[in-house]
Design a protein around this motif. Structure first.
Motif, mmCIF file in Angstrom:
data_model
loop_
_atom_site.group_PDB
_atom_site.id
_atom_site.type_symbol
_atom_site.label_atom_id
_atom_site.label_comp_id
_atom_site.label_asym_id
_atom_site.label_seq_id
_atom_site.Cartn_x
_atom_site.Cartn_y
_atom_site.Cartn_z
ATOM 1 N N ASP A 178 5.472 -6.537 -24.412
ATOM 2 C CA ASP A 178 5.645 -5.135 -24.799
ATOM 3 C C ASP A 178 6.826 -4.973 -25.757
ATOM 4 O OD1 ASP A 178 3.506 -4.437 -23.223
ATOM 5 O OD2 ASP A 178 4.733 -3.787 -21.523
ATOM 6 N N ARG A 179 7.920 -5.691 -25.475
ATOM 7 C CA ARG A 179 9.094 -5.602 -26.342
ATOM 8 C C ARG A 179 8.778 -6.145 -27.736
ATOM 9 N NH1 ARG A 179 11.868 -7.813 -21.961
ATOM 10 N NH2 ARG A 179 12.184 -9.748 -23.139
ATOM 11 N N ASP B 256 4.510 -13.131 -14.388
ATOM 12 C CA ASP B 256 3.568 -12.272 -15.114
ATOM 13 C C ASP B 256 4.234 -10.967 -15.552
ATOM 14 O OD1 ASP B 256 1.245 -13.755 -15.372
ATOM 15 O OD2 ASP B 256 0.414 -13.109 -13.465
ATOM 16 N N ARG B 257 5.025 -10.372 -14.661
ATOM 17 C CA ARG B 257 5.703 -9.130 -15.009
ATOM 18 C C ARG B 257 6.719 -9.362 -16.123
ATOM 19 N NH1 ARG B 257 7.648 -5.595 -10.000
ATOM 20 N NH2 ARG B 257 8.039 -4.210 -11.773
ATOM 21 N N TRP B 258 7.452 -10.462 -16.033
ATOM 22 C CA TRP B 258 8.441 -10.784 -17.053
ATOM 23 C C TRP B 258 7.761 -11.012 -18.400
ATOM 24 C CZ3 TRP B 258 9.349 -15.079 -20.141
ATOM 25 C CH2 TRP B 258 10.602 -15.133 -20.769
ATOM 26 N N TRP C 108 1.607 -14.337 -18.154
ATOM 27 C CA TRP C 108 2.336 -15.600 -18.289
ATOM 28 C C TRP C 108 1.449 -16.668 -18.917
ATOM 29 C CZ3 TRP C 108 7.077 -17.668 -18.107
ATOM 30 C CH2 TRP C 108 7.178 -19.059 -18.006
ATOM 31 N N SER D 142 16.857 -14.415 -24.877
ATOM 32 C CA SER D 142 16.438 -13.078 -25.271
ATOM 33 C C SER D 142 15.367 -13.086 -26.350
ATOM 34 C CB SER D 142 17.655 -12.301 -25.785
ATOM 35 O OG SER D 142 18.231 -12.974 -26.888
ATOM 36 N N GLY E 147 4.819 -9.889 -19.333
ATOM 37 C CA GLY E 147 4.258 -8.630 -19.794
ATOM 38 C C GLY E 147 5.295 -7.754 -20.467
ATOM 39 N N HIS E 148 6.482 -7.671 -19.860
ATOM 40 C CA HIS E 148 7.563 -6.891 -20.470
ATOM 41 C C HIS E 148 7.977 -7.492 -21.810
ATOM 42 C CE1 HIS E 148 7.873 -4.274 -17.134
ATOM 43 N NE2 HIS E 148 8.490 -5.105 -16.312
ATOM 44 N N ARG E 149 7.988 -8.815 -21.861
ATOM 45 C CA ARG E 149 8.362 -9.500 -23.098
ATOM 46 C C ARG E 149 7.364 -9.192 -24.207
ATOM 47 N NH1 ARG E 149 11.232 -14.575 -23.234
ATOM 48 N NH2 ARG E 149 11.236 -15.421 -25.356
#
Length: 266
Positions: free
Chosen positions: A190-191, A182-184, A137, A207, A186-188
């Motif tokens: 990666d995408r 942080d997880r959100w 984040w 999005s 991190g996923h962002r």
């Protein structure tokens, strides 16, 4: 008779912070307040009800929202940073919430902020705490660092403060909120990496969003003030209700929490 203007909604972490900030502001009893980096103006709208209020916001999109929210309450919002603020004789209280960590060379800027405070007045800051907690984040929103209490204290005294009081906030809920963000983030990331980037830096947190590898720190900072902000009074009321018990609970541990608030006297 004109209906009163409702306070804009706060996201959960800002709501936890506001419970601490409003007590400190009441203790300071300022006649004039300056807020630097007011973002969308959700906190500024609350501060504008307490004193003669001026704010500066460098991001043009956030400025427009803050201006619309705050000027009906009698406050003034400028599109710029602290260098565009009229100094007059100084302000009783200068505030900067979640701003300092976005500045690469923070020490000289702290001295410039403190110079805007009238002698005997106060500088009120909030920053993310715990350098070891720096995560996805922080990278996403353009943070250069997180602070320990001792680091922030040293910087404030180095800037010319005569007294500094520090308090943590956010225990225990803030740790969960940080983990989720942080997880959100991190996923962002990666995408975006998988898609080769290409998202718009001006997105408000749906999005799209900034390309993690392409945008500047300044663009990430501008984005940080708009991302994951609640919209609508219904959402704001639900957040306020959910956070209320944790706002009381955090008072039991002012020495712990992922957020840090400092009050410095000039």
């Amino acid at each position: 008779m004109t209906a009163p203007v409702a306070d804009p909604p706060l996201p959960p972490r800002a709501a936890l912070r506001w419970h601490v900030v409003r007590r400190i502001v009441a203790e300071c009893r300022p006649d004039t307040i300056l807020e630097l980096g007011c973002g969308l103006g959700a906190v500024g709208a609350r501060l504008a009800r307490l004193a003669t209020y001026t704010a500066a916001e460098p991001d043009a999109r956030s400025y427009r929202t803050a201006h619309a929210r705050i000027t009906p309450l009698g406050g003034t919002v400028l599109n710029g940073d602290h260098r565009q603020v009229p100094t007059v004789d100084g302000y009783d209280l200068v505030c900067a919430f979640e701003v300092l960590e976005h500045i690469a060379d923070d020490e000289p800027v702290l001295a410039e902020w403190l110079a805007l405070v009238r002698p005997g007045g106060h500088l009120l800051l909030s920053v993310p705490a715990g350098p070891e907690r720096f995560g996805a984040w922080d990278s996403l929103v353009g943070h250069y660092r997180r602070y320990s209490a001792e680091q922030l204290r040293e910087r404030l005294f180095g800037a010319g403060a005569t007294a500094v009081r520090l308090v943590h906030y956010g225990w225990p809920l803030g740790y969960l909120l940080d983990s989720v963000r942080d997880r959100w983030a991190g996923h962002r990331a990666d995408r975006n990496a998988g898609a080769g980037g290409g998202a718009e830096a001006g997105d408000d947190g749906g999005s799209g969003g900034p390309d993690m590898g392409a945008e500047t720190a300044r663009e990430r900072t501008a984005f940080s003030g708009r991302i994951l902000q609640p919209s609508g009074m219904l959402a704001g009321g639900a957040i306020r209700l959910a956070v209320s018990p944790f706002a009381v609970l955090q008072r039991a541990r002012p020495d712990r929490g992922p957020g840090l608030i400092a009050v410095a006297t000039r």
